[in-house]
Design a protein around this motif. Structure first.
Motif, short mmCIF file in Angstrom:
data_model
loop_
_atom_site.label_atom_id
_atom_site.label_comp_id
_atom_site.label_asym_id
_atom_site.label_seq_id
_atom_site.Cartn_x
_atom_site.Cartn_y
_atom_site.Cartn_z
N CYS A 1 21.14 78.25 53.56
CA CYS A 1 19.71 78.30 53.91
C CYS A 1 19.16 76.89 54.05
N GLN A 2 18.13 76.78 54.86
CA GLN A 2 17.35 75.55 54.99
C GLN A 2 16.02 75.82 54.29
N LEU A 3 15.62 74.90 53.43
CA LEU A 3 14.39 75.06 52.66
C LEU A 3 13.43 73.91 52.89
N GLY B 1 18.21 81.68 44.46
CA GLY B 1 18.53 82.29 43.18
C GLY B 1 19.90 81.90 42.65
N PRO B 2 20.34 82.61 41.60
CA PRO B 2 21.60 82.26 40.92
C PRO B 2 22.77 82.11 41.89
N GLY B 3 23.54 81.05 41.66
CA GLY B 3 24.68 80.75 42.52
C GLY B 3 24.36 79.74 43.60
N THR B 4 23.10 79.31 43.69
CA THR B 4 22.69 78.38 44.74
C THR B 4 22.91 76.93 44.30
N VAL B 5 23.46 76.13 45.21
CA VAL B 5 23.66 74.70 44.97
C VAL B 5 23.18 73.93 46.19
N PHE B 6 22.73 72.71 45.95
CA PHE B 6 22.30 71.84 47.05
C PHE B 6 23.50 71.31 47.81
N LEU B 7 23.42 71.33 49.13
CA LEU B 7 24.40 70.68 49.99
C LEU B 7 23.86 69.35 50.50
N GLN B 8 22.57 69.32 50.78
CA GLN B 8 21.95 68.12 51.32
C GLN B 8 20.46 68.17 51.03
N VAL B 9 19.89 67.01 50.71
CA VAL B 9 18.44 66.93 50.53
C VAL B 9 17.91 65.73 51.29
N SER B 10 16.70 65.85 51.75
CA SER B 10 15.99 64.75 52.38
C SER B 10 14.59 64.77 51.77
N ASN C 1 1.06 67.84 42.21
CA ASN C 1 0.46 67.71 40.90
C ASN C 1 -0.64 68.76 40.72
N ALA C 2 -1.32 68.73 39.59
CA ALA C 2 -2.34 69.75 39.29
C ALA C 2 -3.51 69.70 40.27
N GLN C 3 -3.71 68.57 40.93
CA GLN C 3 -4.79 68.44 41.91
C GLN C 3 -4.34 68.91 43.30
N GLY C 4 -3.08 69.34 43.40
CA GLY C 4 -2.56 69.80 44.68
C GLY C 4 -2.09 68.69 45.58
N GLU C 5 -1.99 67.48 45.05
CA GLU C 5 -1.53 66.33 45.85
C GLU C 5 0.00 66.31 45.87
N ASP C 6 0.55 66.02 47.04
CA ASP C 6 2.01 65.93 47.16
C ASP C 6 2.55 64.76 46.35
N CYS C 7 3.60 65.04 45.58
CA CYS C 7 4.34 64.00 44.87
C CYS C 7 5.71 63.80 45.50
N LEU C 8 6.27 64.87 46.04
CA LEU C 8 7.56 64.86 46.72
C LEU C 8 7.47 65.85 47.87
N THR C 9 8.00 65.47 49.03
CA THR C 9 8.06 66.38 50.17
C THR C 9 9.42 66.26 50.83
N GLY C 10 9.84 67.28 51.53
CA GLY C 10 11.09 67.18 52.26
C GLY C 10 11.73 68.51 52.52
N GLU C 11 13.04 68.45 52.75
CA GLU C 11 13.82 69.64 53.05
C GLU C 11 15.14 69.58 52.30
N ALA C 12 15.74 70.74 52.17
CA ALA C 12 17.05 70.84 51.53
C ALA C 12 17.88 71.91 52.23
N THR C 13 19.17 71.67 52.27
CA THR C 13 20.12 72.68 52.72
C THR C 13 20.86 73.14 51.48
#
Length: 159
Positions: free
Chosen positions: A121-123, A83-92, A129-141
């Motif tokens: 947090c680790q996310l 929520g508000p105040g959250t920023v990315f530290l790292q993404v993969s 897409n609309a068919q439920g197919e992955d377009c992007l996958t990964g994790e973020a801190t």
């Protein structure tokens, strides 16, 4: 040091997120997305503009920039979870399928880890897409900055 694990999260808007919490947002991509992103970044790759060239490519159509695809995750993280105040530290992130113009995408984040000593947090992240197919996958801190409600900020400014 905080007296308890909740102290470090006390000043955040939504408090300490729970492991397993999920949030999503859905939107439809547009040509305007490509124009705005290109203007902002200078990315004028012809795959985003030249319909004839794009049709002959492996993608078979004009596609939006990866930043447009991943951008929906910025909204989920900053507005919904944590929520508000959250920023990315790292993404993969792994871009597993291109997203075309006028395609519905849904960004999803799931809390998979929460630190007690810092508002971090680790996310698990994904865009489908609309068919439920992955377009992007990964994790973020992400880091959740302490934000006071606007009314409290105004009171402090007046005092």
């Amino acid at each position: 040091m905080p007296e308890s694990s909740n102290d470090v999260w006390a000043a955040t808007v939504n408090g300490k997120p729970k492991i397993g919490a999920v949030a999503t947002r859905t939107r439809r991509t547009t040509l305007r997305d490509i124009d705005i992103f290109s203007e902002m970044t200078g990315d004028f790759n012809p795959l985003h503009y030249d319909a004839e060239l794009a049709a002959g490519s492996v993608f078979g159509r004009v596609i939006v920039q990866g930043g447009v695809t991943s951008g929906i995750l910025n909204a989920v993280v900053a507005e919904d979870l944590p929520g508000p105040g959250t920023v990315f530290l790292q993404v993969s992130w792994r871009f597993v399928q291109a997203v075309g113009v006028d395609e519905e995408i849904t960004g999803q984040v799931e809390v998979i880890g929460v630190r007690d000593d810092k508002p971090i947090c680790q996310l698990k992240t994904r865009v489908v897409n609309a068919q439920g197919e992955d377009c992007l996958t990964g994790e973020a801190t992400v880091y959740v900055a302490a934000l006071r409600p606007a009314a409290e900020q105004k009171r402090s400014a007046v005092a």
